[in-house]
Motif scaffolding. Structure first.
Motif, PDB file in Angstrom:
ATOM      1  N   PHE A  32       0.837  -1.193   0.000  1.00 26.75           N
ATOM      2  CA  PHE A  32       0.000   0.000   0.000  1.00 26.75           C
ATOM      3  C   PHE A  32       0.874   1.246   0.000  1.00 26.75           C
ATOM      4  O   PHE A  32       1.982   1.245   0.524  1.00 26.75           O
ATOM      5  CB  PHE A  32      -0.861   0.096   1.263  1.00 26.75           C
ATOM      6  CG  PHE A  32      -1.715  -1.093   1.562  1.00 26.75           C
ATOM      7  CD1 PHE A  32      -1.406  -1.939   2.602  1.00 26.75           C
ATOM      8  CD2 PHE A  32      -2.846  -1.345   0.814  1.00 26.75           C
ATOM      9  CE1 PHE A  32      -2.195  -3.025   2.891  1.00 26.75           C
ATOM     10  CE2 PHE A  32      -3.650  -2.423   1.096  1.00 26.75           C
ATOM     11  CZ  PHE A  32      -3.315  -3.283   2.139  1.00 26.75           C
ATOM     12  N   MET A  34       0.121   5.061   1.564  1.00 23.22           N
ATOM     13  CA  MET A  34      -0.869   5.614   2.476  1.00 23.22           C
ATOM     14  C   MET A  34      -0.665   7.099   2.707  1.00 23.22           C
ATOM     15  O   MET A  34       0.477   7.586   2.691  1.00 23.22           O
ATOM     16  CB  MET A  34      -0.819   4.876   3.824  1.00 23.22           C
ATOM     17  CG  MET A  34      -1.006   3.371   3.714  1.00 23.22           C
ATOM     18  SD  MET A  34      -0.750   2.524   5.276  1.00 23.22           S
ATOM     19  CE  MET A  34      -2.067   3.249   6.256  1.00 23.22           C
ATOM     20  N   ASP A 297     -15.386  -2.790  -3.053  1.00 23.04           N
ATOM     21  CA  ASP A 297     -14.640  -2.023  -4.045  1.00 23.04           C
ATOM     22  C   ASP A 297     -15.380  -2.161  -5.371  1.00 23.04           C
ATOM     23  O   ASP A 297     -15.231  -3.163  -6.072  1.00 23.04           O
ATOM     24  CB  ASP A 297     -13.220  -2.575  -4.141  1.00 23.04           C
ATOM     25  CG  ASP A 297     -12.348  -1.802  -5.135  1.00 23.04           C
ATOM     26  OD1 ASP A 297     -12.896  -1.020  -5.936  1.00 23.04           O
ATOM     27  OD2 ASP A 297     -11.119  -2.000  -5.115  1.00 23.04           O
ATOM     28  N   VAL A 361     -14.446   2.193   0.406  1.00 22.68           N
ATOM     29  CA  VAL A 361     -13.586   2.435  -0.750  1.00 22.68           C
ATOM     30  C   VAL A 361     -14.115   3.637  -1.513  1.00 22.68           C
ATOM     31  O   VAL A 361     -15.288   3.693  -1.900  1.00 22.68           O
ATOM     32  CB  VAL A 361     -13.509   1.211  -1.679  1.00 22.68           C
ATOM     33  CG1 VAL A 361     -12.742   1.549  -2.958  1.00 22.68           C
ATOM     34  CG2 VAL A 361     -12.814   0.050  -0.964  1.00 22.68           C
ATOM     35  N   LYS A 365      -9.434   3.782  -3.405  1.00 19.01           N
ATOM     36  CA  LYS A 365      -8.627   3.643  -2.199  1.00 19.01           C
ATOM     37  C   LYS A 365      -9.507   3.246  -1.017  1.00 19.01           C
ATOM     38  O   LYS A 365     -10.682   3.624  -0.939  1.00 19.01           O
ATOM     39  CB  LYS A 365      -7.910   4.957  -1.861  1.00 19.01           C
ATOM     40  CG  LYS A 365      -7.003   5.493  -2.960  1.00 19.01           C
ATOM     41  CD  LYS A 365      -6.411   6.835  -2.557  1.00 19.01           C
ATOM     42  CE  LYS A 365      -5.533   7.411  -3.667  1.00 19.01           C
ATOM     43  NZ  LYS A 365      -4.946   8.727  -3.280  1.00 19.01           N
ATOM     44  N   TRP A 367     -10.532   3.992   2.533  1.00 19.09           N
ATOM     45  CA  TRP A 367     -10.515   5.089   3.503  1.00 19.09           C
ATOM     46  C   TRP A 367     -10.953   4.544   4.852  1.00 19.09           C
ATOM     47  O   TRP A 367     -11.873   3.729   4.924  1.00 19.09           O
ATOM     48  CB  TRP A 367     -11.495   6.188   3.111  1.00 19.09           C
ATOM     49  CG  TRP A 367     -11.166   6.995   1.885  1.00 19.09           C
ATOM     50  CD1 TRP A 367     -10.724   6.539   0.687  1.00 19.09           C
ATOM     51  CD2 TRP A 367     -11.309   8.415   1.736  1.00 19.09           C
ATOM     52  NE1 TRP A 367     -10.585   7.567  -0.211  1.00 19.09           N
ATOM     53  CE2 TRP A 367     -10.935   8.730   0.412  1.00 19.09           C
ATOM     54  CE3 TRP A 367     -11.729   9.431   2.591  1.00 19.09           C
ATOM     55  CZ2 TRP A 367     -10.963  10.042  -0.066  1.00 19.09           C
ATOM     56  CZ3 TRP A 367     -11.764  10.746   2.109  1.00 19.09           C
ATOM     57  CH2 TRP A 367     -11.372  11.037   0.798  1.00 19.09           C
ATOM     58  N   ARG A 380      -5.992   7.010   3.933  1.00 14.53           N
ATOM     59  CA  ARG A 380      -6.330   6.450   2.621  1.00 14.53           C
ATOM     60  C   ARG A 380      -5.241   5.462   2.203  1.00 14.53           C
ATOM     61  O   ARG A 380      -4.054   5.787   2.226  1.00 14.53           O
ATOM     62  CB  ARG A 380      -6.463   7.574   1.578  1.00 14.53           C
ATOM     63  CG  ARG A 380      -7.502   8.626   1.949  1.00 14.53           C
ATOM     64  CD  ARG A 380      -7.701   9.641   0.840  1.00 14.53           C
ATOM     65  NE  ARG A 380      -6.486  10.370   0.510  1.00 14.53           N
ATOM     66  CZ  ARG A 380      -6.448  11.427  -0.315  1.00 14.53           C
ATOM     67  NH1 ARG A 380      -7.562  11.839  -0.885  1.00 14.53           N
ATOM     68  NH2 ARG A 380      -5.313  12.033  -0.569  1.00 14.53           N
ATOM     69  N   MET A 381      -5.670   4.273   1.839  1.00 14.59           N
ATOM     70  CA  MET A 381      -4.766   3.194   1.453  1.00 14.59           C
ATOM     71  C   MET A 381      -4.927   2.924  -0.036  1.00 14.59           C
ATOM     72  O   MET A 381      -5.993   2.492  -0.475  1.00 14.59           O
ATOM     73  CB  MET A 381      -5.050   1.938   2.263  1.00 14.59           C
ATOM     74  CG  MET A 381      -4.970   2.107   3.763  1.00 14.59           C
ATOM     75  SD  MET A 381      -5.620   0.675   4.670  1.00 14.59           S
ATOM     76  CE  MET A 381      -4.606  -0.634   3.998  1.00 14.59           C
ATOM     77  N   ALA A 382      -3.877   3.126  -0.800  1.00 12.81           N
ATOM     78  CA  ALA A 382      -3.898   2.847  -2.232  1.00 12.81           C
ATOM     79  C   ALA A 382      -3.048   1.626  -2.513  1.00 12.81           C
ATOM     80  O   ALA A 382      -1.891   1.537  -2.079  1.00 12.81           O
ATOM     81  CB  ALA A 382      -3.361   4.056  -3.014  1.00 12.81           C
TER      82      ALA A 382
END
Length: 384
Positions: A32, A34, A297, A361, A365, A367, A380-382
């Motif tokens: 990730f 972040m 997602d 999501v 990402k 959240w 936020r995780m991408a």
């Protein structure tokens, strides 16, 4: 007006070995990037005393609606702009009154919201005007029986303009038993859904009866709505019940993680008579696997689900009803499922340091909510 600087940081998480390349097929290595963003409240204050417990979101996650049970206001937060858009004041009493408190909220549409409590369910516009009011009353509905004291547990979902509500009916004072139900307030009918194999689930009930406390410890049930489906899950096991809103049919699915147990061990005592013993049992329950609600997602057509184990707390002065997510983290896992609830892969992500809560999501990402010095923020995780 308060000025906010965006705090940006990056963390790369490696799981299940040292290979730094994400495996797209089995997700055995998940990485990730972040960052943390803050919501600008302007000259106002966003009350985070209860976190996001009493909140809801619109369908595209562009707006968060947070109820303030102290000020009796609805905070409308624009997540695209990361600003508090406005506060809507509500009356406590009178023709537009919401009642002495609000237990749960949900949107009917972009212009109407349900505010519910033990006295009933009110439908309001977003100017605080009451449009209708529904109440569950024993012997006034046909179909399945409404038991004494049953109310909708948070969280429930309106359809048909709010006249039909799907949710979990429960008597919070007498029993932990919940019933996935459909209530039609216009037709005055109640339908309680039968859950196939429910009696075989590894659930538990611990009755705490001490000199000062009478309580029931059991798994938490979560109900979520994704499109035309409601998903019923539990903190105690992987099993899911899926309600198809098009035909009111329910089916059961589950999956078996490889990195963790698929359910709590159970075998806890049914009766506990001292606070000290009750705390010991809670430590054991929370130390075993705990499953979070699903995260959908829509872009990638898959679900994410965090699960975790906690570490024992050596001191005994922690609040008796402190939730597991606030206790020291031992292990944290992320499972990924396809849209048919087949397990695609999993990874240990204990590096996160805490359990993501109120997660969703948005913009591709994940959240999740964080309180940063009493200000509303989101991590936020991408996926890399």
């Amino acid at each position: 007006m308060k000025k906010y600087a965006l705090t940006f940081f990056s963390i790369i998480l490696y799981a299940c070995g040292g290979n730094t390349t994400e495996t797209q097929t089995d997700f055995s290595n998940i990485t990730f990037t972040m960052d943390t963003v803050m919501v600008d409240p302007g000259e106002e204050i966003i009350n985070l005393r209860g976190g996001l417990w009493n909140s809801t979101m619109n369908s595209d996650y562009s707006k968060l609606y947070l109820w303030d049970n102290q000020a009796f206001t609805l905070d409308i937060i624009n997540l695209d702009e990361l600003v508090l858009e406005r506060k809507v004041p509500f009356e406590k009493e009178g023709p537009n009154g919401v009642g002495p408190n609000v237990n749960w909220i949900d949107l009917v549409d972009e212009n109407q919201i349900l505010l519910a409590n033990f006295q009933g369910i009110g439908k309001f516009d977003l100017n605080g005007i009451k449009l209708s009011h529904h109440k569950l009353e024993k012997d006034k509905f046909e179909g399945d029986s409404l038991l004494e004291g049953e109310i909708f547990q948070r969280k429930s979902f309106p359809v048909a303009g709010g006249s039909v509500i799907y949710g979990l009916l429960v008597n919070p004072w007498l029993s932990p038993k919940v019933s996935l139900s459909k209530v039609d307030f216009e037709a005055k009918t109640i339908k309680k859904m039968k859950l196939p194999g429910e009696e075989e689930l590894p659930d538990y009930v611990v009755n705490g009866n001490t000199e000062n406390i009478s309580t029931i410890i059991t798994s938490e049930k979560n109900l979520q709505k994704f499109g035309n489906k409601l998903i019923l899950s539990s903190t105690g096991y992987t099993d899911l019940y899926i309600l198809d809103l098009k035909n009111d049919s329910v089916y059961h699915v589950d999956y078996s993680p490889k990195l963790s147990a698929k359910a709590k061990k159970g075998g806890y005592p049914s009766e506990v008579n001292t606070v000290e013993r009750l705390k010991e049992i809670i430590q054991v329950i929370h130390g075993e696997i705990n499953f979070q609600p699903l995260i959908w997602d829509d872009k990638n057509k898959r679900f994410y689900r965090f699960s975790f184990e906690t570490s024992p707390m050596e001191n005994t002065d922690w609040p008796l009803f402190q939730p597991a997510v606030l206790k020291p983290l031992s292990k944290l896992f992320l499972s990924i499922l396809d849209e048919d609830f087949n397990l695609l892969g999993e990874s240990e992500v204990s590096h996160l340091g805490s359990v993501p809560i109120y997660a969703f999501v948005k913009d591709g990402k994940i959240w999740y909510y964080v309180n940063v010095d009493d200000e509303l923020g989101f991590v936020r995780m991408a996926f890399d």
